[in-house]
Design a protein around this motif. Structure first.
Motif, PDB file in Angstrom:
ATOM      1  N   ASN A 183       0.832  -1.210   0.000  1.00 46.54           N
ATOM      2  CA  ASN A 183       0.000   0.000   0.000  1.00 46.54           C
ATOM      3  C   ASN A 183       0.862   1.254   0.000  1.00 46.54           C
ATOM      4  O   ASN A 183       0.585   2.228  -0.712  1.00 46.54           O
ATOM      5  CB  ASN A 183      -0.929   0.006   1.216  1.00 46.54           C
ATOM      6  CG  ASN A 183      -2.032  -1.024   1.110  1.00 46.54           C
ATOM      7  OD1 ASN A 183      -2.382  -1.467   0.009  1.00 46.54           O
ATOM      8  ND2 ASN A 183      -2.589  -1.437   2.240  1.00 46.54           N
ATOM      9  N   HIS A 184       1.926   1.237   0.826  1.00 47.29           N
ATOM     10  CA  HIS A 184       2.850   2.369   0.855  1.00 47.29           C
ATOM     11  C   HIS A 184       3.504   2.564  -0.506  1.00 47.29           C
ATOM     12  O   HIS A 184       3.643   3.699  -0.987  1.00 47.29           O
ATOM     13  CB  HIS A 184       3.938   2.158   1.910  1.00 47.29           C
ATOM     14  CG  HIS A 184       3.517   2.518   3.304  1.00 47.29           C
ATOM     15  ND1 HIS A 184       3.057   3.778   3.640  1.00 47.29           N
ATOM     16  CD2 HIS A 184       3.508   1.801   4.459  1.00 47.29           C
ATOM     17  CE1 HIS A 184       2.778   3.816   4.938  1.00 47.29           C
ATOM     18  NE2 HIS A 184       3.034   2.623   5.451  1.00 47.29           N
ATOM     19  N   LEU A 185       3.890   1.451  -1.130  1.00 42.75           N
ATOM     20  CA  LEU A 185       4.552   1.531  -2.433  1.00 42.75           C
ATOM     21  C   LEU A 185       3.633   2.164  -3.474  1.00 42.75           C
ATOM     22  O   LEU A 185       4.064   3.003  -4.277  1.00 42.75           O
ATOM     23  CB  LEU A 185       4.981   0.135  -2.876  1.00 42.75           C
ATOM     24  CG  LEU A 185       5.668   0.021  -4.242  1.00 42.75           C
ATOM     25  CD1 LEU A 185       6.891   0.915  -4.313  1.00 42.75           C
ATOM     26  CD2 LEU A 185       6.051  -1.432  -4.517  1.00 42.75           C
ATOM     27  N   THR A 186       2.370   1.785  -3.453  1.00 36.29           N
ATOM     28  CA  THR A 186       1.400   2.378  -4.381  1.00 36.29           C
ATOM     29  C   THR A 186       1.306   3.886  -4.178  1.00 36.29           C
ATOM     30  O   THR A 186       1.313   4.669  -5.141  1.00 36.29           O
ATOM     31  CB  THR A 186       0.012   1.748  -4.183  1.00 36.29           C
ATOM     32  OG1 THR A 186       0.083   0.352  -4.467  1.00 36.29           O
ATOM     33  CG2 THR A 186      -1.012   2.390  -5.116  1.00 36.29           C
ATOM     34  N   GLN A 187       1.244   4.317  -2.916  1.00 34.73           N
ATOM     35  CA  GLN A 187       1.165   5.749  -2.598  1.00 34.73           C
ATOM     36  C   GLN A 187       2.426   6.489  -3.044  1.00 34.73           C
ATOM     37  O   GLN A 187       2.358   7.596  -3.575  1.00 34.73           O
ATOM     38  CB  GLN A 187       0.959   5.937  -1.094  1.00 34.73           C
ATOM     39  CG  GLN A 187      -0.401   5.495  -0.581  1.00 34.73           C
ATOM     40  CD  GLN A 187      -1.542   6.303  -1.188  1.00 34.73           C
ATOM     41  OE1 GLN A 187      -1.461   7.522  -1.313  1.00 34.73           O
ATOM     42  NE2 GLN A 187      -2.599   5.616  -1.573  1.00 34.73           N
ATOM     43  N   ILE A 188       3.584   5.878  -2.830  1.00 32.68           N
ATOM     44  CA  ILE A 188       4.850   6.505  -3.208  1.00 32.68           C
ATOM     45  C   ILE A 188       4.917   6.719  -4.713  1.00 32.68           C
ATOM     46  O   ILE A 188       5.280   7.805  -5.188  1.00 32.68           O
ATOM     47  CB  ILE A 188       6.042   5.629  -2.744  1.00 32.68           C
ATOM     48  CG1 ILE A 188       6.116   5.597  -1.218  1.00 32.68           C
ATOM     49  CG2 ILE A 188       7.355   6.160  -3.313  1.00 32.68           C
ATOM     50  CD1 ILE A 188       7.044   4.529  -0.672  1.00 32.68           C
ATOM     51  N   LEU A 189       4.560   5.680  -5.471  1.00 31.69           N
ATOM     52  CA  LEU A 189       4.592   5.792  -6.930  1.00 31.69           C
ATOM     53  C   LEU A 189       3.646   6.881  -7.421  1.00 31.69           C
ATOM     54  O   LEU A 189       3.976   7.646  -8.332  1.00 31.69           O
ATOM     55  CB  LEU A 189       4.235   4.443  -7.561  1.00 31.69           C
ATOM     56  CG  LEU A 189       5.236   3.301  -7.347  1.00 31.69           C
ATOM     57  CD1 LEU A 189       4.697   2.004  -7.935  1.00 31.69           C
ATOM     58  CD2 LEU A 189       6.587   3.630  -7.950  1.00 31.69           C
ATOM     59  N   GLN A 190       2.469   6.966  -6.809  1.00 37.16           N
ATOM     60  CA  GLN A 190       1.508   8.001  -7.199  1.00 37.16           C
ATOM     61  C   GLN A 190       2.029   9.392  -6.880  1.00 37.16           C
ATOM     62  O   GLN A 190       1.925  10.322  -7.693  1.00 37.16           O
ATOM     63  CB  GLN A 190       0.173   7.757  -6.495  1.00 37.16           C
ATOM     64  CG  GLN A 190      -0.586   6.545  -7.011  1.00 37.16           C
ATOM     65  CD  GLN A 190      -1.884   6.299  -6.260  1.00 37.16           C
ATOM     66  OE1 GLN A 190      -2.152   6.926  -5.237  1.00 37.16           O
ATOM     67  NE2 GLN A 190      -2.690   5.376  -6.757  1.00 37.16           N
ATOM     68  N   LYS A 191       2.613   9.549  -5.702  1.00 38.62           N
ATOM     69  CA  LYS A 191       3.141  10.861  -5.289  1.00 38.62           C
ATOM     70  C   LYS A 191       4.267  11.340  -6.206  1.00 38.62           C
ATOM     71  O   LYS A 191       4.344  12.531  -6.542  1.00 38.62           O
ATOM     72  CB  LYS A 191       3.662  10.802  -3.852  1.00 38.62           C
ATOM     73  CG  LYS A 191       2.589  10.847  -2.779  1.00 38.62           C
ATOM     74  CD  LYS A 191       3.233  10.942  -1.399  1.00 38.62           C
ATOM     75  CE  LYS A 191       2.183  11.068  -0.299  1.00 38.62           C
ATOM     76  NZ  LYS A 191       2.820  11.233   1.028  1.00 38.62           N
TER      77      LYS A 191
END
Length: 210
Positions: A183-191
């Motif tokens: 979940n964190h990885l998804t957020q990081i990529l989006q940011k």
């Protein structure tokens, strides 16, 4: 059971790889293909977890096949397996988002380890290839310089991905569940506006986050 597709134009090499894998009860070679076209046709009707892909093949080479596979079946892990220690091939493959690049001079143990690393979310790159490719990525980065707006936890995860850690290894080191890491990885990529884990690893190196 880990379902493997071997894409290699030389029959004797395919059989050798198959023998190595089938000595391990966790692996099942569900298909063999002599070029990229045959591999694409096979995937239309079969489920595969990982594809071991040669580069130089007739009719459709490994780079073309990897591009089509990542577009149509993004969940399939692709490990490039070749005799050619050529950074141009490695750069092309990594830009497509493949999950690893391994030379055929590697032994069976390294092959198994690399496949497992890919399946766990890591990026397996042969040391000789990495030595040539990383300087090129730093000289001509694919990612433009952008502001970093990450939380402390997201920054920790980004650093670990830059060091080549898998989701499982990150979860263990930070005392998180694998789902939380994803979940964190998804957020990081989006940011950061990045496409995949490979770009994030390059980002971490380029911005000296390690």
């Amino acid at each position: 059971m880990i379902r493997v597709l071997i894409v290699e134009d030389q029959s004797i090499v395919r059989q050798g790889i198959k023998m190595i894998l089938e000595q391990n009860e966790l692996f099942s070679v569900v298909g063999e293909a002599e070029n990229g076209l045959v591999a694409i046709d096979f995937l239309e009707n079969h489920l595969v977890d990982v594809a071991l892909m040669d580069i130089r093949m007739p009719k459709m080479n490994g780079i073309e096949a990897a591009h089509k596979m990542k577009e149509r079946w993004p969940n399939i892990k692709i490990l490039i397996l070749t005799t050619f220690n050529d950074e141009e091939y490695a750069l092309q493959a990594l830009k497509l988002g493949v999950d690893g690049f391994l030379l055929k001079t590697s032994d069976g143990h390294k092959l198994i380890h690399s496949i497992n690393s890919c399946l766990e979310g890591g990026m397996a790159i042969h040391e000789q290839v990495a030595a040539k490719v990383l300087p090129r990525l730093l000289e001509k980065p694919e990612i433009d310089s952008i502001d970093i707006h990450l939380t402390p936890r997201e920054l920790e995860i980004t650093k670990l991905i830059g060091r080549g850690k898998t989701n499982k290894e990150i979860a263990s080191e930070l005392y998180l569940s694998i789902g939380t890491v994803k979940n964190h990885l998804t957020q990081i990529l989006q940011k950061l506006g990045l496409r995949d884990r490979t770009q994030l690893a390059i980002f971490a190196i380029k911005h000296d986050l390690l």
